[in-house]
Motif scaffolding. Structure first.
Motif, PDB file in Angstrom:
ATOM      1  N   ARG A  69       0.702  -1.190   0.106  1.00 12.29           N
ATOM      2  CA  ARG A  69       0.153   0.158  -0.073  1.00 12.29           C
ATOM      3  C   ARG A  69       0.845   1.164  -0.028  1.00 12.29           C
ATOM      4  NH1 ARG A  69      -0.399   2.970   4.402  1.00 12.29           N
ATOM      5  NH2 ARG A  69       0.423   2.044   6.530  1.00 12.29           N
ATOM      6  N   ARG A  70       2.103   1.146   0.351  1.00 11.15           N
ATOM      7  CA  ARG A  70       2.799   2.171   0.331  1.00 11.15           C
ATOM      8  C   ARG A  70       3.718   2.564  -0.822  1.00 11.15           C
ATOM      9  NH1 ARG A  70       5.768   2.121   6.038  1.00 11.15           N
ATOM     10  NH2 ARG A  70       6.013   4.293   5.664  1.00 11.15           N
ATOM     11  N   LYS A  71       3.381   1.721  -2.018  1.00  6.07           N
ATOM     12  CA  LYS A  71       4.012   1.829  -3.175  1.00  6.07           C
ATOM     13  C   LYS A  71       5.365   2.012  -3.441  1.00  6.07           C
ATOM     14  CE  LYS A  71      -0.186   4.190  -4.767  1.00  6.07           C
ATOM     15  NZ  LYS A  71      -1.015   3.161  -4.584  1.00  6.07           N
ATOM     16  N   PRO A  72       6.018   0.781  -3.050  1.00  4.17           N
ATOM     17  CA  PRO A  72       7.503   0.948  -3.176  1.00  4.17           C
ATOM     18  C   PRO A  72       8.142   0.677  -4.433  1.00  4.17           C
ATOM     19  CG  PRO A  72       6.901  -1.356  -2.584  1.00  4.17           C
ATOM     20  CD  PRO A  72       5.637  -0.440  -2.728  1.00  4.17           C
ATOM     21  N   THR A  73       9.396   1.286  -4.797  1.00  7.42           N
ATOM     22  CA  THR A  73       9.922   1.052  -6.060  1.00  7.42           C
ATOM     23  C   THR A  73      11.025   0.038  -6.055  1.00  7.42           C
ATOM     24  OG1 THR A  73      11.292   2.952  -5.810  1.00  7.42           O
ATOM     25  CG2 THR A  73       9.444   3.229  -7.012  1.00  7.42           C
ATOM     26  N   TRP A  74      11.324  -0.138  -4.748  1.00  2.00           N
ATOM     27  CA  TRP A  74      12.460  -1.293  -4.371  1.00  2.00           C
ATOM     28  C   TRP A  74      12.082  -2.017  -3.324  1.00  2.00           C
ATOM     29  CZ3 TRP A  74      17.026  -2.219  -6.884  1.00  2.00           C
ATOM     30  CH2 TRP A  74      17.562  -1.300  -7.772  1.00  2.00           C
ATOM     31  N   VAL A  75      12.307  -3.243  -3.105  1.00  2.00           N
ATOM     32  CA  VAL A  75      12.080  -4.201  -1.969  1.00  2.00           C
ATOM     33  C   VAL A  75      13.262  -4.843  -1.475  1.00  2.00           C
ATOM     34  CG1 VAL A  75      10.509  -5.575  -0.797  1.00  2.00           C
ATOM     35  CG2 VAL A  75       9.457  -4.094  -2.564  1.00  2.00           C
ATOM     36  N   PHE A  76      13.484  -4.835  -0.549  1.00  2.00           N
ATOM     37  CA  PHE A  76      14.970  -5.563  -0.053  1.00  2.00           C
ATOM     38  C   PHE A  76      13.941  -6.671   0.750  1.00  2.00           C
ATOM     39  CE2 PHE A  76      17.246  -2.117  -1.186  1.00  2.00           C
ATOM     40  CZ  PHE A  76      18.615  -2.400  -1.279  1.00  2.00           C
ATOM     41  N   PHE A  77      14.287  -7.792   0.607  1.00  2.00           N
ATOM     42  CA  PHE A  77      13.671  -8.956   1.134  1.00  2.00           C
ATOM     43  C   PHE A  77      14.087  -9.963   1.768  1.00  2.00           C
ATOM     44  CE2 PHE A  77      11.472 -13.204   0.972  1.00  2.00           C
ATOM     45  CZ  PHE A  77      10.477 -13.074   1.605  1.00  2.00           C
ATOM     46  N   SER A  78      14.148 -10.078   3.370  1.00  2.00           N
ATOM     47  CA  SER A  78      15.013 -11.077   3.876  1.00  2.00           C
ATOM     48  C   SER A  78      14.017 -11.908   4.844  1.00  2.00           C
ATOM     49  CB  SER A  78      15.875 -10.206   4.895  1.00  2.00           C
ATOM     50  OG  SER A  78      16.838 -10.885   5.766  1.00  2.00           O
ATOM     51  N   CYS A  79      13.883 -13.278   4.776  1.00  2.00           N
ATOM     52  CA  CYS A  79      13.058 -13.843   5.043  1.00  2.00           C
ATOM     53  C   CYS A  79      13.427 -15.377   5.082  1.00  2.00           C
ATOM     54  CB  CYS A  79      11.605 -13.945   4.649  1.00  2.00           C
ATOM     55  SG  CYS A  79      10.418 -15.074   5.115  1.00  2.00           S
ATOM     56  N   GLY A  80      13.326 -16.199   6.465  1.00  2.00           N
ATOM     57  CA  GLY A  80      13.963 -17.636   6.670  1.00  2.00           C
ATOM     58  C   GLY A  80      14.491 -18.188   7.883  1.00  2.00           C
ATOM     59  N   VAL A  81      15.088 -17.166   8.618  1.00  2.00           N
ATOM     60  CA  VAL A  81      15.543 -17.549   9.777  1.00  2.00           C
ATOM     61  C   VAL A  81      14.504 -18.092  10.722  1.00  2.00           C
ATOM     62  CG1 VAL A  81      16.862 -16.731  11.735  1.00  2.00           C
ATOM     63  CG2 VAL A  81      17.597 -16.457   9.694  1.00  2.00           C
ATOM     64  N   ASN A  82      13.587 -17.384  11.010  1.00  2.00           N
ATOM     65  CA  ASN A  82      12.489 -17.915  11.898  1.00  2.00           C
ATOM     66  C   ASN A  82      11.617 -19.170  11.258  1.00  2.00           C
ATOM     67  OD1 ASN A  82      13.149 -16.009  13.782  1.00  2.00           O
ATOM     68  ND2 ASN A  82      12.214 -14.475  12.490  1.00  2.00           N
ATOM     69  N   ASP A  83      11.690 -19.359   9.800  1.00  2.00           N
ATOM     70  CA  ASP A  83      10.967 -20.432   9.421  1.00  2.00           C
ATOM     71  C   ASP A  83      11.799 -21.752   9.506  1.00  2.00           C
ATOM     72  OD1 ASP A  83       8.730 -19.226   7.224  1.00  2.00           O
ATOM     73  OD2 ASP A  83      10.273 -17.619   7.678  1.00  2.00           O
ATOM     74  N   SER A  84      12.790 -21.632   9.618  1.00  2.00           N
ATOM     75  CA  SER A  84      13.904 -22.949   9.511  1.00  2.00           C
ATOM     76  C   SER A  84      13.860 -23.475  10.883  1.00  2.00           C
ATOM     77  CB  SER A  84      15.316 -22.417   9.072  1.00  2.00           C
ATOM     78  OG  SER A  84      16.102 -23.552   9.388  1.00  2.00           O
ATOM     79  N   PRO A  85      13.714 -24.839  11.232  1.00  2.00           N
ATOM     80  CA  PRO A  85      13.573 -25.445  12.515  1.00  2.00           C
ATOM     81  C   PRO A  85      14.861 -24.971  13.321  1.00  2.00           C
ATOM     82  CG  PRO A  85      12.838 -26.855  10.797  1.00  2.00           C
ATOM     83  CD  PRO A  85      13.284 -25.588  10.207  1.00  2.00           C
ATOM     84  N   ASN A  86      14.530 -24.575  14.472  1.00  2.00           N
ATOM     85  CA  ASN A  86      15.781 -24.469  15.329  1.00  2.00           C
ATOM     86  C   ASN A  86      15.559 -25.219  16.688  1.00  2.00           C
ATOM     87  OD1 ASN A  86      17.611 -23.340  17.034  1.00  2.00           O
ATOM     88  ND2 ASN A  86      17.315 -21.030  16.877  1.00  2.00           N
ATOM     89  N   PRO A  87      16.150 -26.375  16.561  1.00  2.00           N
ATOM     90  CA  PRO A  87      16.171 -27.258  17.899  1.00  2.00           C
ATOM     91  C   PRO A  87      16.413 -26.568  19.148  1.00  2.00           C
ATOM     92  CG  PRO A  87      17.414 -28.352  16.208  1.00  2.00           C
ATOM     93  CD  PRO A  87      17.099 -26.964  15.713  1.00  2.00           C
ATOM     94  N   ALA A  88      17.664 -25.683  18.984  1.00  2.00           N
ATOM     95  CA  ALA A  88      17.981 -25.204  20.416  1.00  2.00           C
ATOM     96  C   ALA A  88      17.090 -24.189  21.003  1.00  2.00           C
ATOM     97  CB  ALA A  88      19.278 -24.296  20.263  1.00  2.00           C
ATOM     98  N   ALA A  89      16.134 -23.422  20.195  1.00  2.00           N
ATOM     99  CA  ALA A  89      15.188 -22.684  20.672  1.00  2.00           C
ATOM    100  C   ALA A  89      13.820 -23.042  20.777  1.00  2.00           C
ATOM    101  CB  ALA A  89      14.999 -21.444  19.938  1.00  2.00           C
TER     102      ALA A  89
END
Length: 186
Positions: free
Chosen positions: A87-107
């Motif tokens: 809705r904010r009409k970006p012309t560029w998007v930096f996307f970083s996603c996956g650390v919390n999706d990946s299983p983390n047995p220690a946490a």
């Protein structure tokens, strides 16, 4: 791993690609991600803030959209992408996603199954494609360098591989700060 090392490694990789990113007056640059993106915005030494100051040296009129929320998974980002980014009409998007999706047995984090992660990210990319924005995808960084997180780092390999595959298939700009951090740890 110390936060400063993480941020400087992310910044190094993003900065090395910076010269190839043709920002212009009127750009609206969004940063969609989890805690790595949020910390990059909140900390004056963070990769997002430093990148912003470099952009401002090159371009007079630019807006920044901070959409990093710690703990977010791909499902969380999918739920909020319209309100926080599109809705904010970006012309560029930096996307970083996956650390919390990946299983983390220690946490005790079971994560998001890889097939669901791929579906969520693909839907996010479909939505971003409709905006016409240029997309910059960042690989995920190691969870931590200590042994209790070893399983999480191993699990992250397949999530990063799928993220890279999807980004390259769509001809997005793909940056790999995860590799820079793994090299620094080694």
């Amino acid at each position: 791993m110390k936060t400063a090392v993480l941020m400087s490694s992310v910044l190094f990789v993003v900065s090395s690609a910076f010269a190839r990113l043709p920002f212009v007056n009127g750009d609206r640059i969004a940063f969609l991600g989890d805690s790595i993106t949020q910390c990059g915005s909140d900390d004056p030494r963070g990769w997002v803030n430093i990148l912003e100051s470099r952009v401002r040296k090159e371009v007079d009129e630019v807006a920044f959209i901070h959409a990093g929320i710690g703990g977010n998974t791909s499902a969380d980002m999918l739920k909020r992408i319209n309100a926080d980014v599109i809705r904010r009409k970006p012309t560029w998007v930096f996307f970083s996603c996956g650390v919390n999706d990946s299983p983390n047995p220690a946490a005790d984090n079971p994560g998001v199954p890889l097939d669901k992660y791929v579906k969520n990210v693909s839907t996010i990319f479909d939505k971003l494609d409709k905006t016409g924005a240029k997309i910059v995808v960042l690989s995920q960084t190691p969870v931590m360098e200590d042994d209790p997180n070893y399983g999480a780092n191993i699990n992250l390999v397949s999530y990063n591989a799928e993220l890279k595959r999807m980004a390259l298939e769509r001809k997005y700009i793909y940056l790999d700060p995860g590799a820079a951090i793994r090299k620094a740890i080694a």
